[in-house]
Write an enzyme that holds these catalytic residues in place. Structure first.
Site, PDB file in Angstrom:
ATOM      1  N   SER A 114     -53.438 -20.968  64.561  1.00 57.50           N
ATOM      2  CA  SER A 114     -54.024 -21.704  65.671  1.00 57.50           C
ATOM      3  C   SER A 114     -55.470 -22.101  65.345  1.00 57.50           C
ATOM      4  O   SER A 114     -55.696 -22.849  64.392  1.00 57.50           O
ATOM      5  CB  SER A 114     -53.942 -20.858  66.948  1.00 57.50           C
ATOM      6  OG  SER A 114     -54.169 -21.658  68.082  1.00 57.50           O
ATOM      7  N   LYS A 129     -60.665 -30.752  89.945  1.00 57.54           N
ATOM      8  CA  LYS A 129     -61.684 -29.779  89.535  1.00 57.54           C
ATOM      9  C   LYS A 129     -61.029 -28.429  89.254  1.00 57.54           C
ATOM     10  O   LYS A 129     -61.438 -27.694  88.373  1.00 57.54           O
ATOM     11  CB  LYS A 129     -62.745 -29.647  90.636  1.00 57.54           C
ATOM     12  CG  LYS A 129     -63.815 -28.600  90.361  1.00 57.54           C
ATOM     13  CD  LYS A 129     -64.583 -28.939  89.098  1.00 57.54           C
ATOM     14  CE  LYS A 129     -65.688 -27.916  88.839  1.00 57.54           C
ATOM     15  NZ  LYS A 129     -66.395 -28.202  87.577  1.00 57.54           N
TER      16      LYS A 129
END
Length: 337
Positions: A165, A217
């Site tokens: 990763s 948000k």
């Protein structure tokens, strides 16, 4: 009475240790200790030569040792004609990554120091170990390695255990990636996991209010009620991040078939070389030892200097622990436990 006497003796000894360390603290502070800046540089060739010499002295007979000594003198004569300063320099760094890629704080200082003296004939070798972590943290770590490439200095990444990763995001920046046979590489994917306890709170009549300015948000929350729209936006954010990850890897390693390897899967070193995730199967030890004959190899390491108070504080705690453990042991033994 015996117990009280031992206890009093223990307290006196502890007090003595504390007073002595306090005096040392005052003296060091007054003298403004010139302790190092945190950067250490060690020539690995020297340690290797010393170990080799010890082994030869232990295993070879006098005749063989004499021949070795003669060969070494001839090498030294050659080095005088071609000074060691003309040799290629190899700088070795270690990066042991956690989820926040915290080691980048030391690595950026190490790289800055190296680039101050490195030439285009030199090489930086990073022994990298990381299973990945936060996107922005490993993005910064990869950018720090890019500084080496941008300076025209060769960069080699060695992976002995894992570069997955975010760890592989860093590795793919290198000119050359080397990995041990059973090192784990790949995991070119993005994952996020968020627990939600809204139903538990609702069951217990606990209300949660979440106020935001901006439609997205907050997409998913831990304690509030999640919506299908929020879930879809969260998944889309993950997909967008994955695309950025894939594009970055593809731009760094053009030889990769990015769509076939960007599935989140991992491969062992011997398999990774077939998929072109790496260039060669070899341990970092083998690669670095191979450099000793033709290069000066330096281990560069930065560690944040501890203050005098921190260093002495640790020493005091250690002394107290030893004294307390010894006293408790004697008391328990005297009572037959």
């Amino acid at each position: 009475m015996e117990f009280l006497t031992e206890y009093a003796g223990f307290l006196v000894r502890i007090l003595t240790v504390i007073v002595l360390f306090a005096l040392v603290l005052v003296l060091l502070t007054a003298g403004k200790s010139k302790k190092n800046s945190g950067l250490s540089i060690n020539k690995l060739n020297d340690g290797y030569d010393k170990a080799k010499s010890l082994m030869e002295n232990a295993l070879l007979n006098k005749k063989a040792l004499k021949a070795k000594a003669k060969a070494r003198k001839n090498e030294q004569k050659k080095e005088k004609k071609s000074p060691a300063t003309d040799k290629k320099k190899v700088f070795v760094l270690d990066f042991d990554g956690d989820i926040k890629a915290s080691a980048v704080e030391s690595m950026r200082r190490e790289i800055t120091a190296i680039l101050a003296v490195a030439t285009k004939d030199d090489e930086v070798v990073v022994r990298l170990e990381s299973g990945g972590g936060m996107v922005h943290s490993y993005g910064l770590a990869a950018s720090q390695l890019q500084r080496i490439k941008d300076a025209g200095v060769s960069l080699t990444i060695c992976v002995d255990k894992v570069a997955a990763s975010g760890g592989y995001m860093m590795a793919c920046v290198a000119d050359k990636i080397i990995a041990a046979p059973f090192a784990i590489l790949g995991s070119i994917g993005v994952v996020a996991q968020i627990p939600n306890i809204h139903r538990l709170l609702d069951k217990n009549n606990i209300d949660v209010e979440l106020h935001t300015a901006g439609k997205f948000k907050r997409t998913l929350t831990v304690i509030g009620e999640n919506t299908d729209e929020g879930r879809e936006k969260f998944k889309q954010d993950l997909e967008d991040t994955h695309v950025l990850f894939k594009d970055f890897v593809a731009s760094q390693r053009a030889v990769l078939d990015i769509e076939s390897v960007a599935t989140g899967e991992t491969w062992y070193g011997s398999q990774a070389v077939e998929n072109k995730l790496i260039d060669e199967v070899k341990t970092s030890d083998t690669y670095i030892v191979d450099q000793y004959d033709n290069a000066n190899v330096f281990k560069v390491e930065y560690s944040e200097p501890k203050s005098v108070a921190e260093r002495l504080g640790l020493s005091v705690l250690s002394a107290v622990e030893v004294k307390a453990t010894g006293w408790i042991s004697r008391v328990l033994n005297s009572r037959g436990f």
